[in-house]
Design a protein around this motif. Sequence first.
Motif, short mmCIF file in Angstrom:
data_model
loop_
_atom_site.label_atom_id
_atom_site.label_comp_id
_atom_site.label_asym_id
_atom_site.label_seq_id
_atom_site.Cartn_x
_atom_site.Cartn_y
_atom_site.Cartn_z
N MET A 1 0.82 -1.20 0.00
CA MET A 1 0.00 0.00 0.00
C MET A 1 0.86 1.25 0.00
SD MET A 1 -2.97 1.29 -0.03
CE MET A 1 -3.70 2.84 0.28
N ASN A 2 2.11 1.15 0.37
CA ASN A 2 2.98 2.31 0.45
C ASN A 2 3.05 3.06 -0.88
OD1 ASN A 2 4.67 4.17 1.56
ND2 ASN A 2 6.48 2.89 1.51
N TYR A 3 3.21 2.34 -2.00
CA TYR A 3 3.24 2.97 -3.32
C TYR A 3 1.94 3.72 -3.58
CZ TYR A 3 2.80 3.50 -8.35
OH TYR A 3 2.58 4.02 -9.60
N TYR A 4 0.83 3.09 -3.23
CA TYR A 4 -0.47 3.71 -3.47
C TYR A 4 -0.63 4.97 -2.63
CZ TYR A 4 -1.51 -0.80 -5.63
OH TYR A 4 -1.48 -1.91 -6.41
N GLU A 5 -0.20 4.90 -1.38
CA GLU A 5 -0.29 6.07 -0.51
C GLU A 5 0.55 7.23 -1.05
OE1 GLU A 5 0.31 5.49 3.66
OE2 GLU A 5 -1.17 3.88 3.74
N LYS B 1 -13.65 5.06 -6.76
CA LYS B 1 -13.49 5.55 -8.14
C LYS B 1 -12.15 6.27 -8.29
CE LYS B 1 -15.55 8.55 -11.61
NZ LYS B 1 -16.64 9.48 -11.92
N PHE B 2 -11.83 7.11 -7.31
CA PHE B 2 -10.54 7.81 -7.35
C PHE B 2 -9.40 6.80 -7.36
CE2 PHE B 2 -6.91 9.24 -4.83
CZ PHE B 2 -6.45 10.26 -5.64
N PHE B 3 -9.45 5.83 -6.46
CA PHE B 3 -8.40 4.82 -6.38
C PHE B 3 -8.29 4.03 -7.68
CE2 PHE B 3 -6.97 0.49 -5.27
CZ PHE B 3 -5.73 0.80 -4.71
N TYR B 4 -9.42 3.60 -8.19
CA TYR B 4 -9.47 2.76 -9.40
C TYR B 4 -8.98 3.51 -10.64
CZ TYR B 4 -11.48 -0.96 -12.36
OH TYR B 4 -11.67 -2.00 -13.24
N THR B 5 -9.38 4.77 -10.78
CA THR B 5 -9.01 5.52 -11.99
C THR B 5 -7.65 6.20 -11.87
OG1 THR B 5 -10.23 7.48 -11.22
CG2 THR B 5 -11.40 5.94 -12.68
N GLN C 1 1.21 7.81 -4.22
CA GLN C 1 0.47 8.34 -5.36
C GLN C 1 -0.69 9.23 -4.90
OE1 GLN C 1 1.01 7.93 -8.76
NE2 GLN C 1 2.96 7.15 -8.05
N ILE C 2 -1.38 8.77 -3.89
CA ILE C 2 -2.52 9.51 -3.36
C ILE C 2 -2.05 10.82 -2.72
CG2 ILE C 2 -4.34 9.44 -1.60
CD1 ILE C 2 -4.37 6.32 -2.17
N ASP C 3 -0.99 10.75 -1.91
CA ASP C 3 -0.44 11.96 -1.28
C ASP C 3 -0.02 12.97 -2.34
OD1 ASP C 3 -0.80 11.09 1.31
OD2 ASP C 3 1.24 10.32 1.53
N LEU C 4 0.65 12.51 -3.40
CA LEU C 4 1.09 13.40 -4.46
C LEU C 4 -0.11 14.10 -5.10
CD1 LEU C 4 3.26 14.51 -6.40
CD2 LEU C 4 2.89 12.47 -7.81
N TYR C 5 -1.13 13.35 -5.43
CA TYR C 5 -2.32 13.92 -6.08
C TYR C 5 -2.96 14.98 -5.19
CZ TYR C 5 -6.96 14.37 -8.08
OH TYR C 5 -8.11 14.89 -8.62
N PHE C 6 -3.19 14.62 -3.92
CA PHE C 6 -3.88 15.56 -3.03
C PHE C 6 -3.03 16.79 -2.74
CE2 PHE C 6 -6.63 11.88 -1.51
CZ PHE C 6 -7.75 12.35 -2.17
N GLU C 7 -1.71 16.61 -2.69
CA GLU C 7 -0.84 17.77 -2.47
C GLU C 7 -0.86 18.70 -3.68
OE1 GLU C 7 3.74 18.86 -1.25
OE2 GLU C 7 2.96 16.87 -0.81
N LEU C 8 -0.81 18.10 -4.88
CA LEU C 8 -0.85 18.91 -6.10
C LEU C 8 -2.19 19.66 -6.21
CD1 LEU C 8 0.77 16.46 -8.68
CD2 LEU C 8 1.77 18.57 -7.78
#
Length: 153
Positions: free
Chosen positions: A1-5, A77-81, A7-14
């Motif tokens: 899950m670390n890789y996914y987190e 949906k966010f996670f999947y796409t 990616q998610i952190d990057l998106y939300f920060e941007l």
Amino acid sequence: MNYYEQQIDLYFELKGTPDSSKESYLRRMNTFIKFIQDRQISMDDITINDIQQYILFLKRERSLCAGTINNYISAIKFFYTYVLGREWDAKKIPRMKRPHKLPLIPSKEDVLAILQATTNLKHKAILMLIYGSGLRVSEVAKLKISDIFAVKP
């Protein structure tokens, strides 16, 4: 899950998403991921059917309301796409309809009892204005004296 987190952190920060929204999405995504892992399904092998089964699980087993399930759907949906880079099929994963509830209107006697029990003159005036005019609380909060009385220069 670390890789996914990451990616998610990057998106939300941007995007500049508030921490509370990020935490809500992460909590819902982690719950979905745990559901998938408990069924020994690889993240790369998640299908629309797996998502449908999870939504049914939320509805049937956890007895969540439509609004809460729709929040889960948004996070999935966010996670999947975004994270998995897959195509979302809204026809196969519809958002749940929320029941339309009519507001409960208190009886005239209940309103009079509330007004009579209110001792603060300002609060009583606000309550009478809300009840007598049909204004919303937010509308009353934005009122100016000039909205009620014609102020002459």
